[in-house]
Enzyme design. Structure first.
Site, PDB file in Angstrom:
ATOM      1  N   LYS A 204      89.124  99.249   7.244  1.00 24.58           N
ATOM      2  CA  LYS A 204      90.275  99.765   6.498  1.00 24.58           C
ATOM      3  C   LYS A 204      89.846  99.999   5.051  1.00 24.58           C
ATOM      4  O   LYS A 204      89.385  99.086   4.375  1.00 24.58           O
ATOM      5  CB  LYS A 204      91.428  98.766   6.553  1.00 24.58           C
ATOM      6  CG  LYS A 204      92.639  99.208   5.760  1.00 24.58           C
ATOM      7  CD  LYS A 204      93.809  98.272   5.976  1.00 24.58           C
ATOM      8  CE  LYS A 204      94.982  98.673   5.112  1.00 24.58           C
ATOM      9  NZ  LYS A 204      96.122  97.756   5.284  1.00 24.58           N
ATOM     10  N   LYS A 257      90.816 103.211   9.598  1.00 22.66           N
ATOM     11  CA  LYS A 257      91.996 103.633   8.839  1.00 22.66           C
ATOM     12  C   LYS A 257      91.620 103.947   7.410  1.00 22.66           C
ATOM     13  O   LYS A 257      90.933 103.141   6.794  1.00 22.66           O
ATOM     14  CB  LYS A 257      93.003 102.486   8.859  1.00 22.66           C
ATOM     15  CG  LYS A 257      94.249 102.747   8.073  1.00 22.66           C
ATOM     16  CD  LYS A 257      95.110 101.531   8.093  1.00 22.66           C
ATOM     17  CE  LYS A 257      96.283 101.795   7.170  1.00 22.66           C
ATOM     18  NZ  LYS A 257      97.025 100.584   6.921  1.00 22.66           N
TER      19      LYS A 257
HETATM   20  C1  PBG Z   1      99.556  96.800   5.123  1.00 24.05           C
HETATM   21  C2  PBG Z   1      99.395  98.177   5.613  1.00 24.05           C
HETATM   22  C3  PBG Z   1      99.305  99.375   4.900  1.00 24.05           C
HETATM   23  C4  PBG Z   1      99.293 100.392   5.844  1.00 24.05           C
HETATM   24  C5  PBG Z   1      99.332  99.802   7.084  1.00 24.05           C
HETATM   25  N1  PBG Z   1      99.376  98.433   6.930  1.00 24.05           N
HETATM   26  C6  PBG Z   1      99.352  99.650   3.461  1.00 24.05           C
HETATM   27  C7  PBG Z   1      98.299  99.212   2.580  1.00 24.05           C
HETATM   28  O1  PBG Z   1      97.279  98.637   2.974  1.00 24.05           O
HETATM   29  O2  PBG Z   1      98.497  99.420   1.393  1.00 24.05           O
HETATM   30  C8  PBG Z   1      99.257 101.860   5.532  1.00 24.05           C
HETATM   31  C9  PBG Z   1      99.734 102.748   6.610  1.00 24.05           C
HETATM   32  C10 PBG Z   1     100.039 104.128   6.186  1.00 24.05           C
HETATM   33  O3  PBG Z   1      99.753 104.572   5.069  1.00 24.05           O
HETATM   34  O4  PBG Z   1     100.625 104.839   7.008  1.00 24.05           O
HETATM   35  N2  PBG Z   1      98.470  96.169   4.623  1.00 24.05           N
END
Ligand code: PBG
Length: 332
Positions: A204, A257
């Site tokens: 991520k 992601k």
């Molecule tokens: C929580 C999380 C996030 C997303 C999914 N889980 C936000 C972040 O890390 O700031 C983002 C998903 C999206 O942008 O659709 N940690």
């Protein structure tokens, strides 16, 4: 005849790939990649109250839903043949340690119990993170201005267990703390949930594409950014190392992601590992398409389908996407 040959532009026997593109049926026959309903997972946001269905302005067609509305929404989603949803919670109260995230009476456990009761044909994935529940908006507890890894991991273990007990079918940690998959696995295994799979947000990245989600989940960090725990977009080798670690710690599926700007990572993960690979087509990727389409600059349906196809072609088995319902409706 001899004279004609001289005039040929291509040589006799020259390859002509266009032959297989000459009509729609032929094109369908030789199509290599397809997006299926079964590939889709819809992210949903659950909030307190009843009868609440508040549209997220930067994500048209997506809503903050109270539990009753969420159940109705999920009934529809299941009816469209989408196999899974992933749940994010908007708690009534936030504090420094995100305690509403591991409260057994919290918003996500309430939603999970209601969804279980509704007996829908839907895999319920619970996102495990603290950023929606902390008042500072970071994904863990702070020590000074830093997110403290190990104390956070302990709380994530509690959150995962509470979600498991409330009926989650898959646990999906999205925080990017070190060692959290292994810890959550041990908690689940020792508490009677050894059968529950973990879908790890393994690679991520600290991404600008999460902007609209933070409006949707009300989880914008109040200071600083997430670069101390989410990955540097420049690093592909490090992404593979993160995936490797999560697998060694017991992840059953891995996720990359965002998706669109990270197709190389999806491909590398696909080639290297045998587990299912999920890709998160995140909020910013969705909103860009919607916004440009609203301005009449692109054709939403074409661009949407092209993006999702690209994510599958890169090697994703599953796609988490805000387009899930639209796509399922459009599929034959
Ligand atoms: C929580 C999380 C996030 C997303 C999914 N889980 C936000 C972040 O890390 O700031 C983002 C998903 C999206 O942008 O659709 N940690």
């Amino acid at each position: 005849m001899k004279q004609m040959e001289k005039e040929l532009v291509l040589e006799i026997g020259a390859p002509r790939p266009r032959r297989l593109r000459s009509n729609p049926l032929l094109r369908r026959m030789v199509r290599e990649t397809q997006v299926r309903r079964e590939d889709l997972i819809l992210p949903l946001f659950v909030c307190p109250g009843s009868g609440v269905r508040r549209e997220i302005s930067s994500m048209p067609g997506n809503f903050q839903l109270s539990v009753d509305q969420l159940v109705e929404e999920c009934r529809q989603v299941a009816g469209l043949g989408i196999p899974g949803i992933i749940l994010f919670g908007l708690p009534p109260h936030k504090d420094a340690v995100g305690s509403s995230g591991y409260d057994p009476q919290g918003i996500v456990p309430q939603a999970l119990r209601a969804l279980k009761e509704a007996q829908l044909e839907l895999v319920l994935i619970a996102d495990v993170c603290l950023c929606e529940y902390t008042d500072h908006g970071h994904c863990g507890v702070l020590q000074g201005e830093e997110v403290a890894n190990d104390p956070t991991v302990e709380l994530l273990g509690r959150e995962a267990l509470v979600y498991a007990q409330a009926g989650a079918d898959i646990i999906a940690p999205s925080d990017m703390m070190d060692g959290r998959v292994g810890y959550i696995r041990r908690v689940l295994d020792t508490q009677g949930f050894s059968h529950l799979p973990i879908m790890a947000y393994a690679a991520k990245f600290a991404s600008g594409f999460y902007g609209p989600f933070r409006e949707a989940a009300e989880s914008t960090p109040q200071f600083g950014d997430r670069k101390g725990y989410q990955m540097d977009p420049a690093n592909a080798r490090e992404a593979l190392r993160e995936i490797e670690l999560d697998l060694r710690e017991g992840a059953d599926m891995i996720m990359v992601k965002p998706a669109l700007a990270y197709l190389d990572i999806i491909r590398a993960a696909r080639e290297r590992y045998q587990v299912p690979v999920a890709a998160y087509n995140v909020s910013g990727e969705f909103s860009m398409v919607k916004a440009a389409a609203q301005l009449g600059w692109i054709d939403e349906v074409r661009v949407r389908d092209e993006i999702l196809l690209a994510i599958k072609r890169a090697g994703a088995d599953l796609i988490l996407t805000y387009f899930a319902k639209d796509v399922a409706r459009a599929l034959p």
